[in-house]
Scaffold this motif. Sequence first.
Motif, short mmCIF file in Angstrom:
data_model
loop_
_atom_site.label_atom_id
_atom_site.label_comp_id
_atom_site.label_asym_id
_atom_site.label_seq_id
_atom_site.Cartn_x
_atom_site.Cartn_y
_atom_site.Cartn_z
N GLY A 78 0.80 -1.22 0.00
CA GLY A 78 0.00 0.00 0.00
C GLY A 78 0.83 1.27 0.00
N ARG A 79 2.07 1.18 0.49
CA ARG A 79 2.93 2.38 0.48
C ARG A 79 3.23 2.81 -0.94
NH1 ARG A 79 7.62 -0.08 3.95
NH2 ARG A 79 7.07 -1.66 2.44
N ILE A 80 3.47 1.83 -1.83
CA ILE A 80 3.74 2.17 -3.23
C ILE A 80 2.53 2.88 -3.82
CG2 ILE A 80 4.13 1.22 -5.54
CD1 ILE A 80 5.76 -1.03 -4.18
N SER A 81 1.35 2.34 -3.57
CA SER A 81 0.12 2.93 -4.09
C SER A 81 -0.04 4.37 -3.58
CB SER A 81 -1.07 2.08 -3.65
OG SER A 81 -2.28 2.68 -4.02
N SER A 82 0.10 4.57 -2.27
CA SER A 82 -0.07 5.90 -1.68
C SER A 82 0.97 6.88 -2.21
CB SER A 82 0.04 5.82 -0.16
OG SER A 82 -1.03 5.10 0.36
N GLU A 83 2.22 6.45 -2.27
CA GLU A 83 3.29 7.35 -2.73
C GLU A 83 3.08 7.75 -4.18
OE1 GLU A 83 6.95 5.30 -1.86
OE2 GLU A 83 6.67 5.52 0.31
N MET A 84 2.69 6.79 -5.01
CA MET A 84 2.49 7.12 -6.42
C MET A 84 1.26 8.01 -6.61
SD MET A 84 3.87 3.93 -8.55
CE MET A 84 4.34 5.01 -9.88
N LYS A 85 0.22 7.79 -5.84
CA LYS A 85 -0.97 8.65 -5.94
C LYS A 85 -0.64 10.07 -5.49
CE LYS A 85 -4.29 4.93 -5.61
NZ LYS A 85 -5.24 4.20 -4.77
N ASP A 86 0.41 10.21 -4.63
CA ASP A 86 0.87 11.52 -4.19
C ASP A 86 1.91 12.12 -5.14
OD1 ASP A 86 -0.79 11.52 -1.99
OD2 ASP A 86 0.75 10.77 -0.61
N GLY A 87 2.23 11.40 -6.24
CA GLY A 87 3.12 11.96 -7.25
C GLY A 87 4.51 11.37 -7.32
N ALA A 88 4.82 10.36 -6.53
CA ALA A 88 6.16 9.74 -6.59
C ALA A 88 6.37 9.12 -7.97
CB ALA A 88 6.30 8.67 -5.51
N PRO A 89 7.60 9.20 -8.48
CA PRO A 89 7.89 8.63 -9.80
C PRO A 89 8.01 7.10 -9.73
CG PRO A 89 9.90 9.49 -8.83
CD PRO A 89 8.77 9.85 -7.88
N ILE A 90 7.94 6.49 -10.89
CA ILE A 90 8.15 5.05 -10.98
C ILE A 90 9.64 4.79 -10.82
CG2 ILE A 90 7.95 3.02 -12.46
CD1 ILE A 90 5.68 4.47 -13.92
N THR A 91 9.99 3.98 -9.86
CA THR A 91 11.40 3.68 -9.60
C THR A 91 11.93 2.68 -10.63
OG1 THR A 91 10.91 1.80 -8.17
CG2 THR A 91 11.04 3.99 -7.11
N ASP A 92 13.25 2.62 -10.74
CA ASP A 92 13.86 1.64 -11.64
C ASP A 92 13.48 0.21 -11.23
OD1 ASP A 92 15.03 3.63 -13.14
OD2 ASP A 92 16.98 3.50 -12.13
N GLU A 93 13.37 -0.03 -9.92
CA GLU A 93 12.98 -1.35 -9.44
C GLU A 93 11.57 -1.72 -9.93
OE1 GLU A 93 13.24 -5.03 -7.51
OE2 GLU A 93 14.79 -3.58 -8.00
N LEU A 94 10.64 -0.76 -9.84
CA LEU A 94 9.29 -1.01 -10.33
C LEU A 94 9.28 -1.23 -11.84
CD1 LEU A 94 7.06 1.46 -8.29
CD2 LEU A 94 7.12 -1.03 -8.13
N LYS A 95 10.04 -0.42 -12.57
CA LYS A 95 10.11 -0.59 -14.02
C LYS A 95 10.58 -2.00 -14.38
CE LYS A 95 11.04 4.24 -15.07
NZ LYS A 95 12.05 5.23 -15.48
N GLU A 96 11.57 -2.49 -13.64
CA GLU A 96 12.08 -3.84 -13.90
C GLU A 96 11.00 -4.89 -13.58
OE1 GLU A 96 15.52 -6.85 -12.28
OE2 GLU A 96 15.86 -4.70 -12.09
N MET A 97 10.31 -4.69 -12.46
CA MET A 97 9.29 -5.67 -12.05
C MET A 97 8.14 -5.76 -13.05
SD MET A 97 8.96 -5.03 -7.95
CE MET A 97 7.78 -6.36 -7.69
N ILE A 98 7.77 -4.65 -13.68
CA ILE A 98 6.59 -4.66 -14.53
C ILE A 98 6.92 -4.80 -16.01
CG2 ILE A 98 5.34 -3.28 -12.84
CD1 ILE A 98 5.57 -0.93 -14.90
N SER A 99 8.18 -5.01 -16.36
CA SER A 99 8.56 -5.06 -17.77
C SER A 99 8.43 -6.46 -18.37
CB SER A 99 10.00 -4.56 -17.92
OG SER A 99 10.90 -5.45 -17.29
N ARG A 100 7.92 -7.39 -17.61
CA ARG A 100 7.78 -8.77 -18.10
C ARG A 100 6.59 -8.89 -19.07
NH1 ARG A 100 7.21 -10.90 -12.40
NH2 ARG A 100 6.28 -12.66 -13.44
N PRO A 101 6.64 -9.90 -19.90
CA PRO A 101 5.50 -10.09 -20.82
C PRO A 101 4.25 -10.54 -20.09
CG PRO A 101 7.23 -11.75 -21.21
CD PRO A 101 7.73 -10.83 -20.14
N SER A 102 3.12 -10.10 -20.57
CA SER A 102 1.83 -10.47 -20.00
C SER A 102 1.38 -11.82 -20.55
CB SER A 102 0.79 -9.42 -20.34
OG SER A 102 1.15 -8.18 -19.82
N ILE A 103 0.51 -12.47 -19.78
CA ILE A 103 -0.07 -13.72 -20.28
C ILE A 103 -1.43 -13.45 -20.88
CG2 ILE A 103 1.20 -15.27 -18.80
CD1 ILE A 103 -1.22 -15.37 -16.94
#
Length: 176
Positions: free
Chosen positions: A151-176
Amino acid sequence: MNQPVALTTRRSVIAAAGVAILASASPAIAGKNRRDHMLETLKAIITGWHNHDVEAVLAHVTDDIVWRNTSGYRPAVKGKAAMRAVLETMAPVIETSAWRMFDAVETQDRIFVEGVDEFWTKSGRHIVIPYAGVFVFRGKLVSEWREYFDGRISSEMKDGAPITDELKEMISRPSI
């Protein structure tokens, strides 16, 4: 030269017919297992949400759905009417949804998924929330839906925090 002769017995014909009947009646034998059904249901839910179609999402849940959509931070949403109310408050805030799944594993009546809830709000915020979820099925409908995320990620991003490199790596995988 003698050619081999195929002997057809009543027993072999009956056995072949039995296998054909089982193959057509059993999704697992026919090559279509429950995961295919559960995964297709989840994909239909995601498509409905991408289109901001609350009723399309609700078409795939039981009337007594239990939706734990806050990782235990708030009480579960119970019942289709309550779920409709929550979705109807969320939909107008979201401009574009890119919710997707990366992996899924099923057991009997449930499917476990890993993915990302990614969306852009009408106020211009880009929100990326990696999650894991469990969807319990009763027949062809989801009867319990549990989401696990930070929930911290959600709250921080809703408050304007940028997407971190770690998040970019986590979400860059192919979808099923």
